[in-house]
Design a protein around this motif. Structure first.
Motif, PDB file in Angstrom:
ATOM      1  N   THR A 269       0.828  -1.210   0.000  1.00 37.37           N
ATOM      2  CA  THR A 269       0.000   0.000   0.000  1.00 37.37           C
ATOM      3  C   THR A 269       0.861   1.259   0.000  1.00 37.37           C
ATOM      4  OG1 THR A 269      -1.723  -1.194   1.216  1.00 37.37           O
ATOM      5  CG2 THR A 269      -1.838   1.212   1.202  1.00 37.37           C
ATOM      6  N   LYS A 270       1.856   1.328   0.913  1.00 30.76           N
ATOM      7  CA  LYS A 270       2.728   2.508   0.996  1.00 30.76           C
ATOM      8  C   LYS A 270       3.564   2.662  -0.278  1.00 30.76           C
ATOM      9  CE  LYS A 270       3.252   2.533   6.040  1.00 30.76           C
ATOM     10  NZ  LYS A 270       4.217   2.401   7.173  1.00 30.76           N
ATOM     11  N   ALA A 271       4.081   1.554  -0.783  1.00 34.21           N
ATOM     12  CA  ALA A 271       4.920   1.627  -1.979  1.00 34.21           C
ATOM     13  C   ALA A 271       4.111   2.080  -3.187  1.00 34.21           C
ATOM     14  CB  ALA A 271       5.558   0.259  -2.241  1.00 34.21           C
ATOM     15  N   ALA A 272       2.885   1.550  -3.336  1.00 32.05           N
ATOM     16  CA  ALA A 272       2.033   1.955  -4.461  1.00 32.05           C
ATOM     17  C   ALA A 272       1.730   3.441  -4.407  1.00 32.05           C
ATOM     18  CB  ALA A 272       0.738   1.145  -4.442  1.00 32.05           C
ATOM     19  N   LYS A 273       1.478   3.943  -3.185  1.00 34.65           N
ATOM     20  CA  LYS A 273       1.196   5.370  -3.024  1.00 34.65           C
ATOM     21  C   LYS A 273       2.431   6.199  -3.381  1.00 34.65           C
ATOM     22  CE  LYS A 273      -0.644   8.676   0.329  1.00 34.65           C
ATOM     23  NZ  LYS A 273      -1.146   8.855   1.725  1.00 34.65           N
ATOM     24  N   ALA A 274       3.601   5.733  -2.947  1.00 27.65           N
ATOM     25  CA  ALA A 274       4.846   6.467  -3.232  1.00 27.65           C
ATOM     26  C   ALA A 274       5.142   6.492  -4.726  1.00 27.65           C
ATOM     27  CB  ALA A 274       6.011   5.847  -2.472  1.00 27.65           C
ATOM     28  N   LEU A 275       4.801   5.429  -5.428  1.00 29.18           N
ATOM     29  CA  LEU A 275       5.080   5.330  -6.867  1.00 29.18           C
ATOM     30  C   LEU A 275       3.924   5.846  -7.728  1.00 29.18           C
ATOM     31  CD1 LEU A 275       6.707   1.788  -6.842  1.00 29.18           C
ATOM     32  CD2 LEU A 275       7.874   3.936  -7.376  1.00 29.18           C
ATOM     33  N   HIS A 276       2.813   6.206  -7.079  1.00 25.67           N
ATOM     34  CA  HIS A 276       1.634   6.718  -7.795  1.00 25.67           C
ATOM     35  C   HIS A 276       1.076   5.684  -8.784  1.00 25.67           C
ATOM     36  CE1 HIS A 276       2.627  10.608  -6.044  1.00 25.67           C
ATOM     37  NE2 HIS A 276       3.846  10.514  -6.556  1.00 25.67           N
ATOM     38  N   ILE A 277       0.978   4.414  -8.300  1.00 30.42           N
ATOM     39  CA  ILE A 277       0.408   3.345  -9.121  1.00 30.42           C
ATOM     40  C   ILE A 277      -0.619   2.594  -8.278  1.00 30.42           C
ATOM     41  CG2 ILE A 277       2.446   3.071 -10.581  1.00 30.42           C
ATOM     42  CD1 ILE A 277       3.265   0.676  -8.900  1.00 30.42           C
ATOM     43  N   HIS A 278      -1.427   1.771  -8.928  1.00 29.29           N
ATOM     44  CA  HIS A 278      -2.416   0.981  -8.202  1.00 29.29           C
ATOM     45  C   HIS A 278      -1.694  -0.121  -7.431  1.00 29.29           C
ATOM     46  CE1 HIS A 278      -5.869  -1.677  -7.424  1.00 29.29           C
ATOM     47  NE2 HIS A 278      -6.627  -0.577  -7.617  1.00 29.29           N
ATOM     48  N   VAL A 279      -2.246  -0.505  -6.289  1.00 35.97           N
ATOM     49  CA  VAL A 279      -1.604  -1.500  -5.453  1.00 35.97           C
ATOM     50  C   VAL A 279      -1.503  -2.845  -6.164  1.00 35.97           C
ATOM     51  CG1 VAL A 279      -3.755  -2.236  -4.294  1.00 35.97           C
ATOM     52  CG2 VAL A 279      -1.548  -2.495  -3.122  1.00 35.97           C
TER      53      VAL A 279
END
Length: 464
Positions: free
Chosen positions: A417-427
């Motif tokens: 979840t955190k990584a997807a948010k940081a990369l601006h992509i869907h989880v």
């Protein structure tokens, strides 16, 4: 130092009976003759104002004249009676009100004679002051003692300021921060200047970090000459000063490493930066210097911020293009070599930061960075290829960004979840990419040991 009381020894001058004796200790810097009703714009502090009171006509005329003397900091008013009745009561009362010493000049005494006598007295006093300062310097008087004697001769408080900035020595509490006069001196391109109510002159010497002499208030020509003489003597005293002795063999120390990108001598800059601590320099090299600092309570809690502010203040006065520093956590003296290594690696991190000044504490340097710093570049490259080879090749062939995805994923503690948010992509996209990366690497990216190995390989690269 010439005072009002000193001049009373001259033939003809005498204090008016209404003048308090306590006011006669004021220093006199020069004499000024005037018959203007309001001479304020022409006056300087410390002047003996000589007047025949030709401007006085009626009661009330004295107020603006004497008020101007008080505002300018005049030493005294020497007056000859405006008529046969002597000095008007209006003038006497105004001097008492504004606490201006009033001296009487006999009507038959020429102002030319008074002026000549005062000028000669001031010249003799200046020569005497120089001799006394030279004697103090020749006796190796400590800097505070030299300043105390100079303050008496100048009739004004004195300070020696380091451009770091700090107060090296002074005869009173400095009004305000030492940073302001240093900044104004730098803005004047290193020339004598008036700054924050002080007269600031450079101290002679070949040190990278200049010292400055600050004297309270504006100076007359004779005071300026004496201050310049004092600045030269302070330079000699600085050249004779020694760095602190070696640290004790036991206890706790910190290490500081400093680098200058330019011709400024790093050891000199570091010594000034650490002047208020107990330290010793260790193996300085051109452009870089190291020091061990005793943990004796003198180390400020927020040294990084204080050092950044200090180096930012002094930087305009140096030839260095950048000033970089790194410092360690405290450690036993027995482990000084390791403590120094930590400071040096913190310095390396500072070198990668932007701006003319960067100071990095050990807390900003990860343990993995310290461990990798001791590994040669060739070995780091080999380890990176060994662990990440398939992923690097895949990104190169497919123009993808799986390497960055894995790194962000690990830096987010393995949270999709955190990584997807940081990369601006869907989880779900994130999970797919991590799964694909795990297949290519042949490891389980959910396993802690595998995560450590992969992350070390990621930060071992040049792009870390």
């Amino acid at each position: 130092m010439t005072t009002v009381k000193t001049l009373l020894a001259l033939p003809g001058l005498r204090p008016h009976p209404n003048t308090p004796a306590a006011l006669l200790d004021r220093p006199v810097t020069r004499i000024y003759v005037t018959e203007l009703p309001d001479p304020g714009r022409y006056l300087s502090a410390g002047e003996l104002v000589l007047s025949g009171l030709l401007w006085w006509r009626t009661p009330g005329d004295a107020e603006p004249f004497v008020a101007a003397l008080a505002a300018a900091g005049a030493a005294a008013l020497a007056a000859s009676g405006a008529d046969s009745d002597g000095i008007p009561d209006d003038v006497v009362e105004a001097c008492a009100r504004h606490r201006i010493p009033l001296l009487e000049v006999p009507p038959d005494l020429s102002f030319a004679v008074v002026t000549e006598q005062v000028v000669l007295a001031l010249a003799a006093a200046a020569d005497g002051a120089r001799k006394r300062l030279l004697t103090a310097a020749a006796e190796d008087a400590p800097l505070p003692v030299l300043l105390e004697r100079a303050a008496v001769e100048l009739g004004a408080a004195c300070w020696v300021l380091s451009a770091v900035p700090r107060v090296v020595a002074g005869t009173a509490a400095l009004p305000g921060s030492p940073a302001e006069p240093v900044r104004q001196f730098a803005a004047a391109h290193g020339r004598p200047t008036a700054a924050a109510g002080l007269t600031v002159l450079p101290v002679e010497g070949r040190h990278a970090v200049p010292w400055l002499l600050a004297v309270d208030g504006p100076l007359s020509a004779s005071q300026t000459e004496l201050a310049e003489e004092l600045a030269g003597l302070i330079g000699l005293a600085r050249a004779r000063s020694r760095l602190p002795e070696e640290l004790p063999e036991t206890g706790t120390v910190r290490a500081v490493a400093l680098r200058t990108d330019g011709s400024a001598e790093a050891a000199d800059v570091l010594a000034e930066l650490l002047a208020e601590t107990t330290f010793t320099l260790t193996g300085p090299a051109p452009g870089e210097a190291h020091a061990l600092v005793a943990e004796d309570g003198s180390w400020p809690e927020d040294w990084a911020a204080e050092a950044t502010a200090a180096l930012s203040t002094v930087e305009p006065l140096l030839t260095a293009r950048r000033l970089l520093a790194g410092f360690s956590d405290p450690g036993p003296v027995a482990e000084a070599k390791g403590v120094l290594e930590v400071a040096r690696h913190a310095l390396s991190v500072a070198a990668n930061r932007e701006g003319p000044v960067a100071v990095v504490p050990a807390a900003d340097v990860g343990v993995h960075q310290l461990l990798l710093a001791g590994v040669s570049a060739d070995l780091r490259a080999a380890l990176r290829r060994r662990l990440l080879g398939p992923l690097l090749d895949y990104d190169a062939e497919q123009h993808s960004d799986l390497v960055r995805t894995v790194r962000v994923f690990l830096e987010c503690s393995g949270s999709p979840t955190k990584a997807a948010k940081a990369l601006h992509i869907h989880v779900n996209t994130l999970r797919y990419r991590i799964g694909r990366a795990a297949e290519l690497l042949g490891v389980d990216l959910g396993d802690f040991v595998a995560q450590v190995d992969v992350y070390l390989a990621l930060v071992a690269g040049k792009d870390s």
